[in-house]
Scaffold this motif. Sequence first.
Motif, PDB file in Angstrom:
ATOM      1  N   HIS A 299       0.720  -1.346  -0.122  1.00  0.00           N
ATOM      2  CA  HIS A 299      -0.033  -0.056  -0.051  1.00  0.00           C
ATOM      3  C   HIS A 299       0.923   1.273  -0.037  1.00  0.00           C
ATOM      4  CE1 HIS A 299       0.807  -0.945   4.212  1.00  0.00           C
ATOM      5  NE2 HIS A 299       0.781   0.147   4.453  1.00  0.00           N
ATOM      6  N   LEU A 301       0.767   5.637   1.001  1.00  0.00           N
ATOM      7  CA  LEU A 301       0.131   6.805   1.891  1.00  0.00           C
ATOM      8  C   LEU A 301       0.837   8.204   1.448  1.00  0.00           C
ATOM      9  CD1 LEU A 301       0.715   5.378   5.281  1.00  0.00           C
ATOM     10  CD2 LEU A 301      -1.319   5.172   4.023  1.00  0.00           C
ATOM     11  N   ASN A 303       1.221  11.840   3.034  1.00  0.00           N
ATOM     12  CA  ASN A 303       0.770  12.983   4.204  1.00  0.00           C
ATOM     13  C   ASN A 303       1.430  14.180   3.766  1.00  0.00           C
ATOM     14  OD1 ASN A 303       0.348  10.604   5.782  1.00  0.00           O
ATOM     15  ND2 ASN A 303       2.373  10.256   6.228  1.00  0.00           N
ATOM     16  N   ARG A 324      -2.666  13.219   7.498  1.00  0.00           N
ATOM     17  CA  ARG A 324      -2.067  12.039   7.327  1.00  0.00           C
ATOM     18  C   ARG A 324      -3.012  10.991   6.670  1.00  0.00           C
ATOM     19  NH1 ARG A 324       0.236  12.768  12.700  1.00  0.00           N
ATOM     20  NH2 ARG A 324      -1.729  11.657  13.581  1.00  0.00           N
ATOM     21  N   ASN A 325      -2.532  10.237   5.648  1.00  0.00           N
ATOM     22  CA  ASN A 325      -3.218   9.169   4.789  1.00  0.00           C
ATOM     23  C   ASN A 325      -4.221   9.959   4.064  1.00  0.00           C
ATOM     24  OD1 ASN A 325      -4.322   6.933   3.488  1.00  0.00           O
ATOM     25  ND2 ASN A 325      -5.352   6.071   5.446  1.00  0.00           N
ATOM     26  N   ASP A 328      -6.990   8.503   2.071  1.00  0.00           N
ATOM     27  CA  ASP A 328      -7.805   7.657   2.902  1.00  0.00           C
ATOM     28  C   ASP A 328      -7.939   6.184   2.163  1.00  0.00           C
ATOM     29  OD1 ASP A 328      -9.654   7.140   4.659  1.00  0.00           O
ATOM     30  OD2 ASP A 328     -11.303   7.488   3.478  1.00  0.00           O
ATOM     31  N   THR A 329      -6.341   5.598   2.340  1.00  0.00           N
ATOM     32  CA  THR A 329      -6.080   4.290   1.920  1.00  0.00           C
ATOM     33  C   THR A 329      -6.526   3.317   3.037  1.00  0.00           C
ATOM     34  OG1 THR A 329      -4.037   4.883   0.482  1.00  0.00           O
ATOM     35  CG2 THR A 329      -4.330   2.588   1.265  1.00  0.00           C
ATOM     36  N   LYS A 330      -7.303   2.358   2.591  1.00  0.00           N
ATOM     37  CA  LYS A 330      -7.742   1.214   3.683  1.00  0.00           C
ATOM     38  C   LYS A 330      -6.765   0.207   3.664  1.00  0.00           C
ATOM     39  CE  LYS A 330     -12.691   2.810   3.731  1.00  0.00           C
ATOM     40  NZ  LYS A 330     -12.263   3.933   2.899  1.00  0.00           N
ATOM     41  N   GLU A 333      -3.011  -2.728   9.628  1.00  0.00           N
ATOM     42  CA  GLU A 333      -1.942  -2.154  10.372  1.00  0.00           C
ATOM     43  C   GLU A 333      -1.194  -3.538  10.956  1.00  0.00           C
ATOM     44  OE1 GLU A 333      -0.517   1.415  13.210  1.00  0.00           O
ATOM     45  OE2 GLU A 333      -2.020   0.200  14.016  1.00  0.00           O
ATOM     46  N   ARG A 361      -7.940   8.818   6.852  1.00  0.00           N
ATOM     47  CA  ARG A 361      -7.698   9.910   6.670  1.00  0.00           C
ATOM     48  C   ARG A 361      -7.784  10.738   8.028  1.00  0.00           C
ATOM     49  NH1 ARG A 361     -11.062  11.529   3.238  1.00  0.00           N
ATOM     50  NH2 ARG A 361      -9.968  11.194   1.260  1.00  0.00           N
TER      51      ARG A 361
END
Length: 371
Positions: A299, A301, A303, A324-325, A328-330, A333, A361
């Motif tokens: 993935h 990201l 920022n 951050r993000n 809005d990537t899902k 973690e 996000r």
Amino acid sequence: MLFRSLNGVTNRFAEVNNKSYAIFGQVTLTPPIWEDRLHLTLGGRYSEDKRLATVDSVLTNTPPVTPLDATGKAKFHSFKPAATLAADIAPDVNLYAKYATAFRSGGFNVRAIGNNDITYNTVNGPVTLSGFTTPFKPENITSFEIGFKGAFFDRRLRIGLALYDSTVKDAQILNIAPNQAPTPGLIAPVRNVTNAGKMRARGLEFDAQALLFDALRLSLNYSYFDGKYVDTLDTFGNNISKTLIVPFSPKNTINTALDYDLDLGSPGTLSFHVGYSWVDDVASFPDRAQIPYSVIKSHSLVNGSISLGDIPAIPGLDFRLWGRNLTDTKYFESVVPGPTFTLPAIGQIVGDQLGFFAEPRTYGVEIRYRF
């Protein structure tokens, strides 16, 4: 408090006390040769760790209800040296070779019940706390690294490159290990820290910073990792290294960022930052058989932030708007594969996969004053 109804152990309380002591130091020697361009740095660290853990639990699978308590006590100590040889081949160019060792203390698995082994073999019999009272061993790391650091074009471009080769003896991994169960054929898995023989890691790290214009900076970082377990044996002497994978270690990682500073004069300095990162697929558990249930997919990201600082009227005051993000990537973690149970007359049952989503996000405002 931990609850383990499958093994007939309920109301488990654990208390852990750790004490660590360390002394370390280093010295750099510059021999009077080659115009003082050669530097030798020697260092070392002595560590001593004391581990004390107690478990109070109740065995309820067969009457009468009986207490099942134990205490684990262990002491680990190690001296780890390090040495670096560096050469200034030019005023702003440095080559180096480094030898380093490290130590990670052992400890106790407070959730363990029966045999505490990396293999997936089950020993049925009376429920005991042998897996708890037998500590997992410390891991010892030996690393060799060669690298290059340089600044070019009046220090507007800085580049660094490092190649490393590391060996971890008795590597500690979090594993799903079966434990003794009171019912024949019943496997009650527990996630324990176990030792996995040796782990070999090779890779490289590259980073660069470029001052494109007086106020615009570009940074780039890339890392490559190739790791595997070797000489890992089960209780029958079989090499099971190929059944394992190094967790939380993506093969490729990229980070890049742009920073721009705009001097507004009396209002202060307005700074803009945007960063992009990409990470490769990564396993969150060491068992290759669990890869379909434990991989965090690759993935990226994005920022960013806008900040106002260096305000002449109020030195030390900063304002910052950050996000951050931003896309809005899902993504997960961390992912924990469900334990596998074998029940009499039913067969194998695979537990549910458990995943923890990373933050969506997120944005905010910061006001900071330094004095």
